[in-house]
Each structure stands twice: as structure tokens, then as C-alpha cells.
Design a protein around this motif. Structure first.
Motif, PDB file in Angstrom:
ATOM      1  N   SER A   1      -8.555  16.528   6.313  1.00 50.11           N
ATOM      2  CA  SER A   1      -7.918  16.223   5.022  1.00 50.11           C
ATOM      3  C   SER A   1      -7.631  14.732   4.922  1.00 50.11           C
ATOM      4  O   SER A   1      -7.725  14.133   3.842  1.00 50.11           O
ATOM      5  CB  SER A   1      -6.632  17.040   4.857  1.00 50.11           C
ATOM      6  N   LEU A   2      -7.277  14.120   6.054  1.00 44.22           N
ATOM      7  CA  LEU A   2      -7.057  12.671   6.059  1.00 44.22           C
ATOM      8  C   LEU A   2      -8.359  11.948   5.735  1.00 44.22           C
ATOM      9  O   LEU A   2      -8.398  11.068   4.872  1.00 44.22           O
ATOM     10  CB  LEU A   2      -6.522  12.223   7.418  1.00 44.22           C
ATOM     11  N   PHE A   3      -9.432  12.317   6.416  1.00 43.06           N
ATOM     12  CA  PHE A   3     -10.722  11.666   6.164  1.00 43.06           C
ATOM     13  C   PHE A   3     -11.151  11.842   4.711  1.00 43.06           C
ATOM     14  O   PHE A   3     -11.678  10.933   4.076  1.00 43.06           O
ATOM     15  CB  PHE A   3     -11.807  12.214   7.105  1.00 43.06           C
ATOM     16  N   HIS A   4     -10.896  13.045   4.213  1.00 44.48           N
ATOM     17  CA  HIS A   4     -11.256  13.323   2.822  1.00 44.48           C
ATOM     18  C   HIS A   4     -10.507  12.376   1.874  1.00 44.48           C
ATOM     19  O   HIS A   4     -11.097  11.784   0.969  1.00 44.48           O
ATOM     20  CB  HIS A   4     -10.920  14.786   2.492  1.00 44.48           C
ATOM     21  N   SER A   5      -9.218  12.197   2.125  1.00 45.11           N
ATOM     22  CA  SER A   5      -8.412  11.373   1.214  1.00 45.11           C
ATOM     23  C   SER A   5      -8.664   9.880   1.412  1.00 45.11           C
ATOM     24  O   SER A   5      -8.423   9.084   0.508  1.00 45.11           O
ATOM     25  CB  SER A   5      -6.932  11.684   1.401  1.00 45.11           C
ATOM     26  N   LEU A   6      -9.144   9.510   2.602  1.00 47.98           N
ATOM     27  CA  LEU A   6      -9.375   8.082   2.850  1.00 47.98           C
ATOM     28  C   LEU A   6     -10.439   7.511   1.920  1.00 47.98           C
ATOM     29  O   LEU A   6     -10.441   6.315   1.621  1.00 47.98           O
ATOM     30  CB  LEU A   6      -9.770   7.863   4.312  1.00 47.98           C
ATOM     31  N   VAL A   7     -11.349   8.361   1.454  1.00 43.66           N
ATOM     32  CA  VAL A   7     -12.374   7.911   0.493  1.00 43.66           C
ATOM     33  C   VAL A   7     -11.686   7.295  -0.733  1.00 43.66           C
ATOM     34  O   VAL A   7     -12.057   6.218  -1.200  1.00 43.66           O
ATOM     35  CB  VAL A   7     -13.264   9.096   0.069  1.00 43.66           C
ATOM     36  N   PHE A   8     -10.656   7.982  -1.198  1.00 45.81           N
ATOM     37  CA  PHE A   8      -9.946   7.504  -2.385  1.00 45.81           C
ATOM     38  C   PHE A   8      -9.052   6.311  -2.054  1.00 45.81           C
ATOM     39  O   PHE A   8      -8.852   5.428  -2.868  1.00 45.81           O
ATOM     40  CB  PHE A   8      -9.113   8.641  -3.002  1.00 45.81           C
ATOM     41  N   PHE A   9      -8.550   6.325  -0.816  1.00 46.98           N
ATOM     42  CA  PHE A   9      -7.722   5.189  -0.417  1.00 46.98           C
ATOM     43  C   PHE A   9      -8.573   3.918  -0.335  1.00 46.98           C
ATOM     44  O   PHE A   9      -8.133   2.844  -0.746  1.00 46.98           O
ATOM     45  CB  PHE A   9      -7.038   5.484   0.929  1.00 46.98           C
ATOM     46  N   PHE A  10      -9.787   4.057   0.168  1.00 50.41           N
ATOM     47  CA  PHE A  10     -10.683   2.894   0.232  1.00 50.41           C
ATOM     48  C   PHE A  10     -11.051   2.423  -1.182  1.00 50.41           C
ATOM     49  O   PHE A  10     -11.187   1.232  -1.446  1.00 50.41           O
ATOM     50  CB  PHE A  10     -11.949   3.213   1.037  1.00 50.41           C
ATOM     51  N   LEU A  11     -11.192   3.384  -2.082  1.00 52.18           N
ATOM     52  CA  LEU A  11     -11.463   3.042  -3.485  1.00 52.18           C
ATOM     53  C   LEU A  11     -10.294   2.230  -4.050  1.00 52.18           C
ATOM     54  O   LEU A  11     -10.486   1.220  -4.740  1.00 52.18           O
ATOM     55  CB  LEU A  11     -11.641   4.335  -4.295  1.00 52.18           C
ATOM     56  N   PHE A  12      -9.104   2.653  -3.688  1.00 48.78           N
ATOM     57  CA  PHE A  12      -7.888   1.971  -4.122  1.00 48.78           C
ATOM     58  C   PHE A  12      -7.827   0.553  -3.551  1.00 48.78           C
ATOM     59  O   PHE A  12      -7.549  -0.421  -4.266  1.00 48.78           O
ATOM     60  CB  PHE A  12      -6.677   2.813  -3.677  1.00 48.78           C
ATOM     61  N   VAL A  13      -8.152   0.438  -2.259  1.00 49.75           N
ATOM     62  CA  VAL A  13      -8.119  -0.878  -1.611  1.00 49.75           C
ATOM     63  C   VAL A  13      -9.183  -1.795  -2.216  1.00 49.75           C
ATOM     64  O   VAL A  13      -8.919  -2.979  -2.494  1.00 49.75           O
ATOM     65  CB  VAL A  13      -8.332  -0.733  -0.082  1.00 49.75           C
ATOM     66  N   SER A  14     -10.373  -1.248  -2.458  1.00 49.59           N
ATOM     67  CA  SER A  14     -11.426  -2.086  -3.045  1.00 49.59           C
ATOM     68  C   SER A  14     -11.038  -2.528  -4.454  1.00 49.59           C
ATOM     69  O   SER A  14     -11.336  -3.651  -4.874  1.00 49.59           O
ATOM     70  CB  SER A  14     -12.763  -1.335  -3.058  1.00 49.59           C
ATOM     71  N   ASP A  15     -10.355  -1.662  -5.176  1.00 43.56           N
ATOM     72  CA  ASP A  15      -9.887  -2.028  -6.511  1.00 43.56           C
ATOM     73  C   ASP A  15      -8.849  -3.153  -6.423  1.00 43.56           C
ATOM     74  O   ASP A  15      -8.872  -4.105  -7.203  1.00 43.56           O
ATOM     75  CB  ASP A  15      -9.276  -0.788  -7.191  1.00 43.56           C
ATOM     76  N   LEU A  16      -7.955  -3.038  -5.435  1.00 44.15           N
ATOM     77  CA  LEU A  16      -6.948  -4.094  -5.225  1.00 44.15           C
ATOM     78  C   LEU A  16      -7.628  -5.430  -4.926  1.00 44.15           C
ATOM     79  O   LEU A  16      -7.273  -6.462  -5.504  1.00 44.15           O
ATOM     80  CB  LEU A  16      -6.037  -3.730  -4.047  1.00 44.15           C
ATOM     81  N   LEU A  17      -8.618  -5.384  -4.018  1.00 46.75           N
ATOM     82  CA  LEU A  17      -9.295  -6.622  -3.613  1.00 46.75           C
ATOM     83  C   LEU A  17     -10.057  -7.239  -4.782  1.00 46.75           C
ATOM     84  O   LEU A  17     -10.047  -8.454  -4.965  1.00 46.75           O
ATOM     85  CB  LEU A  17     -10.246  -6.347  -2.435  1.00 46.75           C
ATOM     86  N   SER A  18     -10.722  -6.392  -5.566  1.00 42.78           N
ATOM     87  CA  SER A  18     -11.478  -6.939  -6.708  1.00 42.78           C
ATOM     88  C   SER A  18     -10.536  -7.527  -7.753  1.00 42.78           C
ATOM     89  O   SER A  18     -10.843  -8.536  -8.381  1.00 42.78           O
ATOM     90  CB  SER A  18     -12.386  -5.872  -7.320  1.00 42.78           C
ATOM     91  N   ASN A  19      -9.372  -6.915  -7.897  1.00 45.68           N
ATOM     92  CA  ASN A  19      -8.408  -7.456  -8.859  1.00 45.68           C
ATOM     93  C   ASN A  19      -7.790  -8.761  -8.376  1.00 45.68           C
ATOM     94  O   ASN A  19      -7.377  -9.595  -9.184  1.00 45.68           O
ATOM     95  CB  ASN A  19      -7.293  -6.436  -9.126  1.00 45.68           C
ATOM     96  N   LEU A  20      -7.714  -8.922  -7.055  1.00 45.23           N
ATOM     97  CA  LEU A  20      -7.182 -10.171  -6.515  1.00 45.23           C
ATOM     98  C   LEU A  20      -8.046 -11.364  -6.916  1.00 45.23           C
ATOM     99  O   LEU A  20      -7.557 -12.488  -7.047  1.00 45.23           O
ATOM    100  CB  LEU A  20      -7.120 -10.093  -4.984  1.00 45.23           C
ATOM    101  N   LYS A  21      -9.333 -11.103  -7.115  1.00 47.90           N
ATOM    102  CA  LYS A  21     -10.251 -12.194  -7.460  1.00 47.90           C
ATOM    103  C   LYS A  21     -10.197 -12.549  -8.942  1.00 47.90           C
ATOM    104  O   LYS A  21     -10.769 -13.546  -9.366  1.00 47.90           O
ATOM    105  CB  LYS A  21     -11.688 -11.790  -7.089  1.00 47.90           C
ATOM    106  N   GLN A  22      -9.537 -11.690  -9.731  1.00 52.29           N
ATOM    107  CA  GLN A  22      -9.456 -11.957 -11.170  1.00 52.29           C
ATOM    108  C   GLN A  22      -8.210 -12.789 -11.457  1.00 52.29           C
ATOM    109  O   GLN A  22      -7.097 -12.296 -11.312  1.00 52.29           O
ATOM    110  CB  GLN A  22      -9.357 -10.634 -11.950  1.00 52.29           C
ATOM    111  N   PRO A  23      -8.383 -14.047 -11.839  1.00 52.35           N
ATOM    112  CA  PRO A  23      -7.204 -14.884 -12.042  1.00 52.35           C
ATOM    113  C   PRO A  23      -6.373 -14.492 -13.263  1.00 52.35           C
ATOM    114  O   PRO A  23      -5.157 -14.633 -13.262  1.00 52.35           O
ATOM    115  CB  PRO A  23      -7.798 -16.284 -12.223  1.00 52.35           C
ATOM    116  N   SER A  24      -7.015 -13.990 -14.289  1.00 51.85           N
ATOM    117  CA  SER A  24      -6.255 -13.755 -15.532  1.00 51.85           C
ATOM    118  C   SER A  24      -5.598 -12.378 -15.567  1.00 51.85           C
ATOM    119  O   SER A  24      -4.382 -12.252 -15.652  1.00 51.85           O
ATOM    120  CB  SER A  24      -7.169 -13.933 -16.740  1.00 51.85           C
ATOM    121  N   SER A  25      -6.417 -11.340 -15.473  1.00 53.28           N
ATOM    122  CA  SER A  25      -5.873  -9.990 -15.650  1.00 53.28           C
ATOM    123  C   SER A  25      -5.580  -9.290 -14.333  1.00 53.28           C
ATOM    124  O   SER A  25      -5.086  -8.169 -14.322  1.00 53.28           O
ATOM    125  CB  SER A  25      -6.872  -9.141 -16.442  1.00 53.28           C
ATOM    126  N   GLY A  26      -5.867  -9.965 -13.206  1.00 46.52           N
ATOM    127  CA  GLY A  26      -5.763  -9.321 -11.911  1.00 46.52           C
ATOM    128  C   GLY A  26      -4.376  -8.833 -11.560  1.00 46.52           C
ATOM    129  O   GLY A  26      -4.202  -7.691 -11.129  1.00 46.52           O
TER     130      GLY A  26
END
Lengths: 266, 173
Positions: free
Chosen positions: B108-133
Motif C-alpha cells: 500500500s505504501l508503494f502504491h501511494s508513493l506513485v502519487f507522492f512522487f507526482l506531488f513532489v514533481s509538481d512541487l519541483l516544477s512549480n518552484l521553477k515558475q517565478p510568477s505563479s509558482g
């Protein structure tokens, strides 16, 4: 998962989550709003003085009430709970009706002159007005009510065609006792005495505070007719009709009165 | 990834349901594992984690069915679901109701980590956005907090139901 890896996972998740919270808590992108220009009310008053004089036609320094375009309106909540019940008085004037003048007049127009007033835009202490309405001319648009229960509830008598009833039991009068600037607007605070006989054996007088708005003098001209000037006064106040022994349950205790007076110097 | 607003909303739905689970999982095991003597009660509570996860997955499935109602045709499902693989993966969480899978709680942890990684990647991509990030990160973190509370509530509900069922089971014996 073993304890060590649990700790590592926990630490990792906490670091990621904590970083997210810290970054999201910064307010770098918050909009910097400019300070408001001013919160102070801007009050501007002119120096107009309007007096009735002797109401000489053609004297532009003397201001006449344009009764045809003026009105005294009343409103109250129907049965004290529902929407507004409204009406107007068909006969009214700006005159201090003395005891000697309180009688029936065989005429179709107002028998007394609208001369009991003065308005000083920048000197409210000099401003005053006295007015009256004929109670039995209350018009709600329902003849059955206006000439029926309304007459009884207000303690007066039916209209006699061709007669102006200015008797004590049929008029309500206002007399200003103090007019002062409203500190929050361009308007004026008016203290006045409302006197109404109504159902009482003797006239009842109540001191009431209202608000007066001055619509400044303006020049108007229509077609090729001579230009003339106009101005307006709007007085609003409330009173408790139970203070005047009105017992009707069809109306609320509180009655709103709005006097819209237009003047010209034709 | 589809960048349409609708797709973004569906991604937020996925994050809202599943990103809170890994931290809940780690915290529960951390608390249970720190005790010098593992008692039976704690190990039982920990074993309920996959069921809480299955409950979250079931609620997610219910939301999707509600969104699709009443048009359950294949064509409509295909057009409505913007992240078919992720959605399918999320719905697989209901399989943790099966006791065999629930016993392997690390799945169940491995299953949910897929979404957690999605969340982390979203955070990282937003960090690169200076205006709306920053605004997007703030929004992500609000959803993450909501997800934590949601998973915690689901876990609490499952634990309560477990003890209630246990109580009546003992009473009937």
C-alpha cells in the motif's frame, strides 16, 4: 519495513513536506496594494441662500414651492412584518398653520401660502421650515381604504369636495427646532417637532430627528421658454405611530416619511 | 502530461486522495516501532493501514462514478478521464480490501508513493515558475494537508469499526 527504514522514510517525508510548507508560507508573490487615497468623506458646501419672500411671480430672488412636482410620501411595513405599504398625501404645504388658520376653506388649492421656510446652505442655524399635511388626503391608490378604514384609523373625516380641511383634527404639522451640518455627508441633521391631533383628545407633539438633503440650485431651460432656476430639499424622518394613539394592526409601529420638495424662481 | 485545466483538476483530485498516506503510514509504523515491546494491539492497529488505504481508494472510485453518472459508456469514460493510467492505478487501491494483499502492507505504501512522487514533481516544477509558482505550491500544500487529514480520518474510522466489530464478536462468544 524495519525500524531504521521507517525512520528514514519518516525523515524523508517530513523533509519534503516541511519544505513544501515553508515555501508555501512565504508571501513573496502577494500583491502589494497601494494605500487607499483617503478614508475621509469629502464634504463640499456652497453658499446658496433660498428665501420665499412674498412669492411674487417673476421675481427670481423669491423661491416658490413647485407643488405639482413635490410630494409627501409615507411607508410602513404591512401588518408590521411584510413588505412596504406606501402612500402619499395629496394636499400639503410649507406653512405654519396657526390656531386661527385651522379651519375649513372653500377652495380647490392650498389656502395658505408656502412661506414658512428659509434655507441657508452654509448657515444651517438660520435654516427652518414648518409644514403640514392634510391627513384625509392620504392616497394609497385603494379608494376603499383611503376613504374607508384609513379615515377612521386616523381619527379624521372624509374629504368634502371643493373644501380644504385644515382643522386641528385633520392636519399633522412639523416645526424645525434645530438644523445642523451632518458631519458624515453633505446633508443636514434636522430636529423637528411633529404635532398631530389624530385620535387623541388634544394634539400630541413629539421631537424627532431627521435628515435633510439639499439638491443644489441649477439653471434649466426648455425650448424657447425663459430659463429659470430650481433646487430641491428632501427631508426624511421616522416616527412611532403608537405615540399618536394609532392602533391599526395593518401597519407597523414605525412610519417613514419622505418629503420631496422642489422649488423654482419663476 | 495533459496541461488542460480539467486535467489539472483531476490531478489535484488524485493528490487530495492519496498523497497523505505515505506520511500516515510512516508515522504509524514509527510510533508502533519505537515501543520496546510490541503488543498485540499495536500490531493490529498497524495491520489496519491497508484497509484504511482501501477505504480511501473506494471513496475515490465512488467520486469517479458520481462524476460520470449517468453516462458510463466506454466512450464517455475515455473522454472524461484525463489521466487514465493514474486513475486506473488509483482505483487499484480497492484491492487492499482483499486480506491477502492487506497482509503485505508495504504494498500500500508503494502504491501511494506513485502519487507522492507526482506531488513532489509538481512541487519541483512549480518552484521553477517565478510568477505563479508560489501560489501553486501554496495550493498543493493545502491539498496535501487535506489529504493527510482525510487519510487520518479514514484510518481512525477503520480502527473504530475494527474495535466495534471486535467488541460485538467477543460479546457474542
Amino acid at each position: 519495513m524495519k525500524l531504521l527504514s521507517n525512520k528514514t522514510l519518516m525523515l524523508l517525508l517530513l523533509i519534503i513536506s516541511g519544505s513544501g510548507y515553508i515555501i508555501s508560507c512565504t508571501h513573496d508573490d502577494d500583491l502589494l496594494l497601494p494605500p487607499p487615497a483617503s478614508n475621509t468623506v469629502v464634504i463640499t458646501r456652497g453658499t446658496h441662500i433660498h428665501l420665499p419672500g412674498t412669492l411674487t411671480t417673476g421675481d427670481s430672488t423669491q423661491w416658490k414651492v413647485d407643488k405639482a412636482h413635490s410630494g409627501v410620501l409615507w411607508s410602513t411595513n404591512y401588518v408590521g412584518a411584510a413588505g412596504l405599504l406606501t402612500g402619499r398625501f395629496n394636499q400639503f404645504g410649507i406653512h405654519n398653520v396657526t390656531d386661527a388658520e385651522k379651519q375649513n376653506y372653500i377652495t380647490t388649492g392650498q389656502p395658505v401660502k408656502d412661506t414658512s421656510w428659509a434655507f441657508y446652505e452654509n448657515e444651517p442655524a438660520k435654516t427652518y421650515f414648518n409644514g403640514y399635511v392634510q391627513i384625509n388626503t392620504s392616497n394609497t391608490g385603494e379608494p376603499g381604504r383611503d376613504a374607508g378604514c384609513n379615515i377612521k384609523a386616523m381619527g379624521t373625516t372624509l374629504i368634502v369636495p371643493g373644501t380644504q380641511n385644515l382643522t386641528d383634527s385633520n392636519i399633522a404639522q412639523i416645526h424645525t427646532t434645530k438644523v445642523e451640518f451632518d458631519p458624515l455627508s453633505n446633508d443636514y441633521i434636522v430636529t423637528l417637532n411633529l404635532t398631530w391631533h389624530g385620535l387623541s383628545p388634544t394634539p400630541i407633539t413629539q421631537s424627532i430627528v431627521g435628515k435633510l438633503k439639499y439638491v443644489p440650485q441649477a439653471r434649466v431651460q426648455f425650448g424657447t421658454a425663459a430659463a429659470y432656476s430650481v433646487f430641491g430639499l428632501q427631508l426624511e424622518f421616522q416616527f412611532n405611530c403608537r405615540d399618536f394613539l394609532v392602533a391599526s394592526t395593518s401597519i407597523s409601529d414605525k412610519i417613514n416619511i419622505e418629503c420631496n420638495m422642489n422649488f423654482n424662481n419663476k | 502530461m495533459n496541461t488542460s485545466f480539467y486535467a489539472y483538476l483531476q490531478q489535484l483530485e488524485l493528490l487530495g486522495f492519496f498523497t497523505g498516506y505515505p506520511l500516515l503510514y510512516a508515522a504509524t509504523l514509527f510510533i508502533a516501532g519505537n515501543q520496546p515491546v510490541k503488543n498485540n494491539l499495536k500490531s493490529r492497529v498497524v495491520s489496519l493501514l491497508p484497509f484504511a488505504y482501501a477505504l480511501v481508494g473506494t471513496l475515490y472510485l465512488g467520486l469517479q462514478l458520481k462524476n460520470l453518472y449517468p453516462h458510463y459508456s466506454f466512450e464517455n469514460v475515455r473522454l472524461s478521464i484525463q489521466h487514465p493510467w493514474l486513475t486506473g492505478w488509483a482505483i487499484l487501491a480497492v484491492l487492499f480490501w482483499i486480506p491477502f494483499l492487506a497482509k503485505k502492507k508495504v504494498l500500500s505504501l508503494f502504491h501511494s508513493l506513485v502519487f507522492f512522487f507526482l506531488f513532489v514533481s509538481d512541487l519541483l516544477s512549480n518552484l521553477k515558475q517565478p510568477s505563479s509558482g508560489a501560489a501553486a505550491i501554496r495550493n498543493d500544500m493545502k491539498i496535501y494537508t487535506g489529504s493527510l487529514l482525510f487519510n487520518l480520518s479514514a484510518f481512525a474510522l477503520v480502527v473504530c469499526l475494527f474495535f466495534i466489530a471486535n467488541y460485538f464478536k467477543r460479546k457474542s462468544q
